[in-house]
Motif scaffolding. Structure first.
Motif, mmCIF file in Angstrom:
data_model
loop_
_atom_site.group_PDB
_atom_site.id
_atom_site.type_symbol
_atom_site.label_atom_id
_atom_site.label_comp_id
_atom_site.label_asym_id
_atom_site.label_seq_id
_atom_site.Cartn_x
_atom_site.Cartn_y
_atom_site.Cartn_z
ATOM 1 N N THR A 56 0.567 -4.112 11.828
ATOM 2 C CA THR A 56 -0.076 -2.382 12.880
ATOM 3 C C THR A 56 0.940 -1.414 12.306
ATOM 4 N N VAL A 57 2.683 -2.085 12.159
ATOM 5 C CA VAL A 57 3.618 -0.859 12.382
ATOM 6 C C VAL A 57 3.287 -0.151 10.390
ATOM 7 N N LEU A 58 3.283 -1.507 9.820
ATOM 8 C CA LEU A 58 3.121 -0.807 8.250
ATOM 9 C C LEU A 58 1.720 0.134 7.818
ATOM 10 N N ASP A 59 0.493 -0.722 8.770
ATOM 11 C CA ASP A 59 -1.473 0.039 8.259
ATOM 12 C C ASP A 59 -0.774 0.979 8.997
ATOM 13 N N ALA A 60 -0.377 1.209 10.934
ATOM 14 C CA ALA A 60 0.035 2.791 11.143
ATOM 15 C C ALA A 60 0.609 3.824 10.391
ATOM 16 N N THR A 61 1.345 3.318 9.562
ATOM 17 C CA THR A 61 2.473 4.421 8.558
ATOM 18 C C THR A 61 2.376 4.304 7.190
ATOM 19 N N LEU A 90 -6.024 -4.019 13.089
ATOM 20 C CA LEU A 90 -5.815 -3.861 14.374
ATOM 21 C C LEU A 90 -6.634 -5.968 15.943
ATOM 22 N N LEU A 91 -7.384 -5.240 15.692
ATOM 23 C CA LEU A 91 -8.948 -5.732 16.561
ATOM 24 C C LEU A 91 -8.232 -7.265 16.471
ATOM 25 N N ILE A 92 -8.556 -7.770 14.353
ATOM 26 C CA ILE A 92 -8.052 -9.353 14.210
ATOM 27 C C ILE A 92 -6.847 -9.864 15.625
ATOM 28 N N SER A 93 -5.363 -8.428 14.940
ATOM 29 C CA SER A 93 -4.024 -9.306 15.829
ATOM 30 C C SER A 93 -3.962 -9.382 16.895
ATOM 31 N N ALA A 94 -5.016 -7.997 17.469
ATOM 32 C CA ALA A 94 -5.731 -8.630 19.504
ATOM 33 C C ALA A 94 -6.015 -9.688 20.160
ATOM 34 N N GLN A 132 -4.027 9.485 -8.147
ATOM 35 C CA GLN A 132 -5.216 9.181 -8.122
ATOM 36 C C GLN A 132 -6.133 8.702 -6.722
ATOM 37 N N PRO A 133 -6.890 8.463 -6.842
ATOM 38 C CA PRO A 133 -7.924 8.461 -5.541
ATOM 39 C C PRO A 133 -7.693 7.353 -4.374
ATOM 40 N N PHE A 134 -7.338 7.966 -3.203
ATOM 41 C CA PHE A 134 -7.318 6.892 -2.485
ATOM 42 C C PHE A 134 -7.684 7.583 -0.997
ATOM 43 N N ASN A 135 -8.593 6.787 -0.697
ATOM 44 C CA ASN A 135 -9.980 6.728 0.600
ATOM 45 C C ASN A 135 -9.630 6.792 1.578
ATOM 46 N N VAL A 136 -9.162 7.971 2.500
ATOM 47 C CA VAL A 136 -8.986 8.171 4.444
ATOM 48 C C VAL A 136 -9.865 6.801 5.056
ATOM 49 N N TRP A 137 -11.039 7.188 4.688
ATOM 50 C CA TRP A 137 -11.860 5.825 5.220
ATOM 51 C C TRP A 137 -11.484 4.408 5.183
ATOM 52 N N ALA A 138 -11.274 4.219 4.004
ATOM 53 C CA ALA A 138 -10.204 2.637 3.481
ATOM 54 C C ALA A 138 -8.948 2.346 4.839
ATOM 55 N N ALA A 139 -8.946 3.613 4.455
ATOM 56 C CA ALA A 139 -7.605 3.022 4.905
ATOM 57 C C ALA A 139 -7.535 2.662 6.741
ATOM 58 N N TRP A 140 -8.624 3.926 7.809
ATOM 59 C CA TRP A 140 -8.816 3.501 8.549
ATOM 60 C C TRP A 140 -9.528 2.288 9.006
ATOM 61 N N PHE A 141 -10.424 1.877 8.294
ATOM 62 C CA PHE A 141 -11.343 0.924 8.265
ATOM 63 C C PHE A 141 -9.924 -0.732 8.054
ATOM 64 N N LYS A 142 -9.847 -0.787 7.601
ATOM 65 C CA LYS A 142 -8.989 -1.563 7.043
ATOM 66 C C LYS A 142 -7.647 -2.050 8.590
ATOM 67 N N GLY A 143 -6.953 -0.767 9.026
ATOM 68 C CA GLY A 143 -5.701 -0.454 9.972
ATOM 69 C C GLY A 143 -7.049 -1.673 11.056
ATOM 70 N N VAL A 144 -7.632 -0.365 11.257
ATOM 71 C CA VAL A 144 -8.084 -1.089 12.442
ATOM 72 C C VAL A 144 -8.857 -2.277 12.492
ATOM 73 N N GLY A 145 -9.601 -3.174 11.620
ATOM 74 C CA GLY A 145 -9.795 -4.211 11.513
ATOM 75 C C GLY A 145 -9.468 -5.088 11.687
ATOM 76 N N TYR A 167 0.975 -1.269 -0.260
ATOM 77 C CA TYR A 167 -0.028 -0.478 0.025
ATOM 78 C C TYR A 167 0.752 1.120 -0.443
ATOM 79 N N ILE A 168 1.659 1.351 0.796
ATOM 80 C CA ILE A 168 2.567 2.489 1.122
ATOM 81 C C ILE A 168 3.497 3.199 -0.373
ATOM 82 N N PRO A 169 4.051 2.560 -0.949
ATOM 83 C CA PRO A 169 4.706 2.270 -2.018
ATOM 84 C C PRO A 169 4.181 2.689 -3.431
ATOM 85 N N LEU A 170 2.517 2.334 -3.420
ATOM 86 C CA LEU A 170 1.489 2.138 -4.501
ATOM 87 C C LEU A 170 1.240 3.978 -4.210
#
Length: 228
Positions: free
Chosen positions: A201-206, A178-182, A163-176, A152-155
């Motif tokens: 988790t680190v990559l998603d936060a980045t 994270l919960l599965i990691s917990a 191109q459009p990247f959606n901030v909500w998709a990033a948050w949903f993916k990252g937090v989702g 995701y990061i280099p893309l």
């Protein structure tokens, strides 16, 4: 043997809550991604990650079966059917992620080959190393998740200006995730799996940090409008 709706013998209530919420946020991620595709004809999930996810979700929906309960069996199938629409559009618009003209012309072949390859690799990996009862796809899932989160990061850095990247998709993916990691930290003790959870988790936060930094207020409002 028939499964209960949720398996409370092998998993605690807290583990179910974490895992179920994480899965639900991934459903939201797919819905937002599909809305962006409809509006902008661009798929923000990395191309190779889409092909891998599609294979994983098919295998865990119809070939292998989690022992967490029927709720999750059908949850995986919802993921898969949503992903069918994403893959359909990947064949239409996936070339936009490819910069080399010689490869861009072969985008359809690359996508089809990626799906076939991941089906083959994941089938034998899951069958031999990621047993449904002991691991529930966690190992194969997180191997793919580390790859996806890293790509995701280099893309974003390459294409966010065009191109459009959606901030909500990033948050949903990252937090989702994270919960599965917990959930994984509560359920499993294997260092290999838990290290993948930590790295993801680190990559998603980045990624979330970068997408928030690169988007101004107008972009954020446009991203929010996708949810309406």
């Amino acid at each position: 043997m028939a499964q209960p709706i949720i398996n409370l013998e092998d998993y605690t209530v807290l583990q179910h809550i974490l895992f179920a919420l994480g899965c639900l946020l991934w459903v939201f991620t797919y819905i937002v991604v599909l809305k962006v595709i409809k509006k902008s004809a661009f798929i923000e999930i990395p191309l190779i990650a889409v092909t891998a996810n599609f294979a994983w979700e098919f295998l865990w929906s119809f070939v292998f079966m989690t022992n967490m309960g029927l709720l999750y069996v059908w949850g995986y199938r919802i993921w898969f059917f949503l992903d069918c629409f994403i893959v359909f559009n990947l064949f239409r618009y996936g070339f936009k992620q490819i910069e080399l003209p010689s490869l861009r012309k072969r985008a359809v072949l690359i996508i089809a080959s990626g799906i076939a390859s991941w089906f083959l690799i994941l089938f034998f990996y899951i069958k031999n190393y990621d047993h449904p009862i002991s691991h529930n796809g966690a190992y194969s899932g997180y191997i793919l998740n580390v790859m996806m989160s890293a790509m995701y990061i280099p893309l974003l850095l390459r294409l966010s200006r065009t191109q459009p990247f959606n901030v909500w998709a990033a948050w949903f993916k990252g937090v989702g995730t994270l919960l599965i990691s917990a959930f994984c930290f509560l359920k499993y003790t294997d260092g290999f799996l838990l290290s993948m959870c930590a790295v993801t988790t680190v990559l998603d936060a980045t990624y979330i940090y970068l997408i928030m930094k690169r988007m101004n207020l107008k972009n954020v409002k446009e991203n929010a409008a996708v949810l309406e």
